[in-house]
Design an enzyme around this catalytic site. Sequence first.
Site, PDB file in Angstrom:
ATOM      1  N   SER A  72      53.656  49.317  38.966  1.00  0.00           N
ATOM      2  CA  SER A  72      52.783  48.022  39.862  1.00  0.00           C
ATOM      3  C   SER A  72      53.664  48.050  41.074  1.00  0.00           C
ATOM      4  O   SER A  72      54.921  47.684  40.930  1.00  0.00           O
ATOM      5  CB  SER A  72      52.382  47.032  39.129  1.00  0.00           C
ATOM      6  OG  SER A  72      51.771  46.086  39.972  1.00  0.00           O
ATOM      7  N   SER A  73      53.239  47.899  42.342  1.00  0.00           N
ATOM      8  CA  SER A  73      53.997  47.547  43.482  1.00  0.00           C
ATOM      9  C   SER A  73      54.111  46.190  43.465  1.00  0.00           C
ATOM     10  O   SER A  73      53.166  45.553  43.513  1.00  0.00           O
ATOM     11  CB  SER A  73      53.346  48.155  44.569  1.00  0.00           C
ATOM     12  OG  SER A  73      53.238  49.555  44.648  1.00  0.00           O
ATOM     13  N   SER A  84      46.239  45.008  41.002  1.00  0.00           N
ATOM     14  CA  SER A  84      47.247  45.774  40.173  1.00  0.00           C
ATOM     15  C   SER A  84      46.605  46.752  39.096  1.00  0.00           C
ATOM     16  O   SER A  84      45.866  46.412  38.386  1.00  0.00           O
ATOM     17  CB  SER A  84      48.086  44.913  39.578  1.00  0.00           C
ATOM     18  OG  SER A  84      49.194  45.658  38.851  1.00  0.00           O
ATOM     19  N   GLY A  85      46.886  48.161  39.220  1.00  0.00           N
ATOM     20  CA  GLY A  85      46.562  48.921  38.140  1.00  0.00           C
ATOM     21  C   GLY A  85      45.248  49.782  38.837  1.00  0.00           C
ATOM     22  O   GLY A  85      44.707  50.687  37.927  1.00  0.00           O
ATOM     23  N   ASN A 136      49.574  47.224  34.704  1.00  0.00           N
ATOM     24  CA  ASN A 136      50.029  48.539  35.464  1.00  0.00           C
ATOM     25  C   ASN A 136      51.231  48.877  34.982  1.00  0.00           C
ATOM     26  O   ASN A 136      52.315  48.019  35.148  1.00  0.00           O
ATOM     27  CB  ASN A 136      49.679  48.422  36.884  1.00  0.00           C
ATOM     28  CG  ASN A 136      49.991  49.963  37.573  1.00  0.00           C
ATOM     29  OD1 ASN A 136      50.218  50.986  36.918  1.00  0.00           O
ATOM     30  ND2 ASN A 136      49.626  49.732  38.979  1.00  0.00           N
ATOM     31  N   GLY A 175      46.863  43.149  45.583  1.00  0.00           N
ATOM     32  CA  GLY A 175      45.223  42.744  45.277  1.00  0.00           C
ATOM     33  C   GLY A 175      45.145  41.237  44.994  1.00  0.00           C
ATOM     34  O   GLY A 175      45.996  40.653  44.866  1.00  0.00           O
ATOM     35  N   GLU A 224      44.335  38.240  43.029  1.00  0.00           N
ATOM     36  CA  GLU A 224      44.301  37.976  41.803  1.00  0.00           C
ATOM     37  C   GLU A 224      44.281  36.647  41.374  1.00  0.00           C
ATOM     38  O   GLU A 224      44.917  35.982  42.337  1.00  0.00           O
ATOM     39  CB  GLU A 224      45.464  38.953  41.069  1.00  0.00           C
ATOM     40  CG  GLU A 224      45.179  40.374  41.121  1.00  0.00           C
ATOM     41  CD  GLU A 224      46.598  40.972  40.513  1.00  0.00           C
ATOM     42  OE1 GLU A 224      46.242  41.883  39.375  1.00  0.00           O
ATOM     43  OE2 GLU A 224      47.456  40.874  40.924  1.00  0.00           O
ATOM     44  N   THR A 281      48.905  52.645  44.580  1.00  0.00           N
ATOM     45  CA  THR A 281      50.004  53.576  44.929  1.00  0.00           C
ATOM     46  C   THR A 281      49.876  55.149  44.809  1.00  0.00           C
ATOM     47  O   THR A 281      50.344  55.739  45.656  1.00  0.00           O
ATOM     48  CB  THR A 281      51.243  53.080  43.892  1.00  0.00           C
ATOM     49  OG1 THR A 281      51.615  51.660  44.009  1.00  0.00           O
ATOM     50  CG2 THR A 281      52.492  53.934  44.179  1.00  0.00           C
TER      51      THR A 281
END
Length: 985
Positions: free
Chosen positions: A178-179, A125-126, A175, A382, A384, A130
Amino acid sequence: KGFKKENHRLRCNRILRDMEGSLTARDRVGLQDFVLLEAYTSESAFLENLRKRFHENLIYTYIGTLLVSVNPYKELGIYTKKQMDIYMGVNLFELPPHIYALADNVYRTMLTESNNHFILISGESGAGKTEASKKILQFYAVSCPSTKLMDNVRDRLLLSNPVLEAFGNAKTLKNDNSSRFGKYMDIQFDHVGGAVGGHILSYLLEKSRVVHQNHGERNFHIFYQLVEGGEEDLLRWLGLQRNCQQYSYLVQGECAKVSSINDKTDWKTVRKALTVIEFSESNVESLFAIIASVLHLGNVKFIADSRGYATLNSSPEIHWLSKENATVLSPFTIDHAVYARDALAKAIYGRTFTWLVNMLNESLANKDSSRKTVIGLLDIYGFEVFNVNSFEQFCINYCNEKLQQLFIQLTLKSEQEEYEMEGIEWEPVPYFNNKIICDLVEEKFKGIIAVLDEECLRPGEATDMTFLEKLEEKMAGHPHFITQRDTFLTFCNIFHLQVMRQSKNAIVQLCFPTTEPDSKKRPETVATQFKSSLVGLTEILMSKEPWYVRCIKPNEGKQPGSFDDVLVRHQVKYLGLMEHLRVRRAGFAYRRRYQIFLQRYKPLCPDTWPNWKGTAAEGVQCLVKHLGFKPDEYKMGRTKIFIRHPRTLFATEDAFEVCKHELATRIQAKYKGYRVKGHYMRQREAATTIETCWRGLKARRERQKRAWAVKVIKKFIKGFMTRNQPVSVDNSEYLDYVRQNYLTRLKESLPKTVLDQNTWLTPPPIMKEASEMLRKLYTRYMVRKYIQGMTTERKAQLQIKGLTSSLFKGRKENYPHSVSRPFVDTRIIISFHAFPQYSVPVVKYDRNGFRPRFRQLIYTGTAAYLVEEAKIKQRVQFNQLKGVSVSNLSDNFFILHIQSEDIKQKGDLVLQCDHIFEALTKLCLVANKENCINVVQGSIKFDIQPGREGFVDFKSGQETMIYRAKNGHLMVESTRTKSRPMITN
């Protein structure tokens, strides 16, 4: 069209030349392809190359065809329409790495090979997943052919993003956008490459975010957009207030307001997108009613009754959730009731999101049944690891492991196929196979998911601890499994659906159909559902050609220019970039088609420069032989050359860099010569053309001039012959010419003075009268000009001269000689008792014997004095002056006749003066006797004394002589002077 294509080719060549510096400047900006790293097994070398490029704002780097993207956290100006044009139709490695280069090569490969492809975008994320997906969609929107239908599909594809982002994205600690779901989008293309449809698959929406957010995080964007940007009428209809602080589900993260997010603007974008995608007004109202109901549901509060069971109060929230007054009884504690409420909210939102994706798919569906090629975009969350990891994070990490396994398999497969296609022997590649990790999760009867399903289905009460004990029993001794008893959360959830099926909301009715199995039969667990969807996704991806974008986050603080080595190293590991690099470098680091390799490096060999006549393969073989490549450093494939070590390529590139300067000098010299010669040839041609035109013009002008001259000469001759006749057509121009010519010549030869009477130009007969008139006018003009230019002294001088002229002009021979001599006020400065008005030296002749004596003649106001050395010899009163006699010859004698009756008084004065005219004129003026001058011819009689007379005889002779004649007279002989013209000063 051909001109545009040529311009595009030239522009690409120019950019290619600029890009070539990346190899020669590799020490400063790093390598644009990790495959060229010499120490390709070293993570430190990998990170150093990534850091160099990041600090030079080069955020993209290749590993073969895989694109590594580092989030710069700032605008770089590399996503413009101009950049898109540059990367269209260019081979992947011809230009610096870019997301557009990858997108364009995927697109062109799809068109050329007529097969399906997908682009896997991954990262935590970040990291910019996207944004990468957006850039690819924007590139296809610009580069694909355009028609009205295609433009409509393109707009829907682009606007599906803001809708999905509003309902599926949220602010997290890492983010701001973030998706929180996995997305796979198929873009369908027709045979000419136009976008004609699309399809979206979503995976594992993070539904827990609806009811709970960590500190510093927000719920999904749509909740804040509705509250902050919704119209007043809509909010009133939904029972909402324009204040996020009023809703429990929106304030848990304590950051409802974020400076980088404009909810009002985003709301307008979503409403516009829903309109373009053609959502009906009723569906839009139902959709926002569900969003509002989730907010109201979050505000529902429970109180305990006397038995400890949860009961609902009559709060306004209940009114907005249900219009009926039915009562539902269930023996729930308050904690169970809150859990059930949150579970219901998550279920409603999750199923509504699924409905929304289905509606988008209906809008993007291609109605044409003909075969289409597809490019898929997989934007997946991702890998994490947090201090506290939810069940959803477990599924996310499992998905990444599964995709990494697929990634390695497809990469090895494509490498092996390329080697076999080129006839190069394949060498086995050592790499970490994460199949053991995937089996740990998904293996039948033994994997974590199988144990979870078994625990959920067994009779009795299943808890976190029973599940943990079962895992430890099954997984004991596995090298990749450890447990921590304080990190598990409850994840099993079963609830009743009957209430939701009674809803009047059309979307809720579709989301909770009556045909769905009820709670009496246990459904599949979420983990099993996710595993099944992941298997389906894997099958989809295996049927397509893969391309990869790996997104990396350089730091946790979203700071431009900051590169955190520890963080980046961690991402490089779990993204499997080193494994991918080892696969790509298993045999040969560099491979290029013969044509491209020969085109670039042919200047290094005299036999291949400037043009190679044979095949490209033969040319490359000749080139590498000349460069001295060793047999183990390269292999010749069917269409490509394979170079094993980067140092071999670098040595070739360095030699080419040196050669370029020499070639540039030679080419520059040739080109300059060519340009100068071309310039000279153009100038010579232009000069010849100008000379031809000029000569023709001169010839035409000469002919016209001669024709005109003939006419003029004819007229002139005819006018000359009739010049003495009256003015007519025949002689009018000639006479005009005569007049003009005479006046022109007269202008150049006008007399310079009034006295010049002989230089006036003789006029032709026709101009005689006019000439005379002009002469008179000019004379008057000269006189007037002369008079106006005179000074007072000059004027007085001329007046005296005028008197002299009236006295002597035409009467005395030597008068003309005196005209040019100016008179003076006095000739002698002498001290005298009376005021002298004039004095002049004279010679006095005695009356007896005529002996000469030098004296001074002085005029005063009343008398004339004859003085010798200041001694008065004789005084003559002007009133006693009878007259003055002079001869008519050129002598200088004059005689003053004095009136006297006394015998003792002296007689007349006989004087000689060199300034006779001046002295006599002054005498007339001083004595006021202008008529006293008498000019005598022959002899002059004078009185020696009263009663006694004497004579002075005058005659002309050869020389001037003064003597006493025999007859006793004074004889004066003077030479005759010729008359000369009078000149005045």
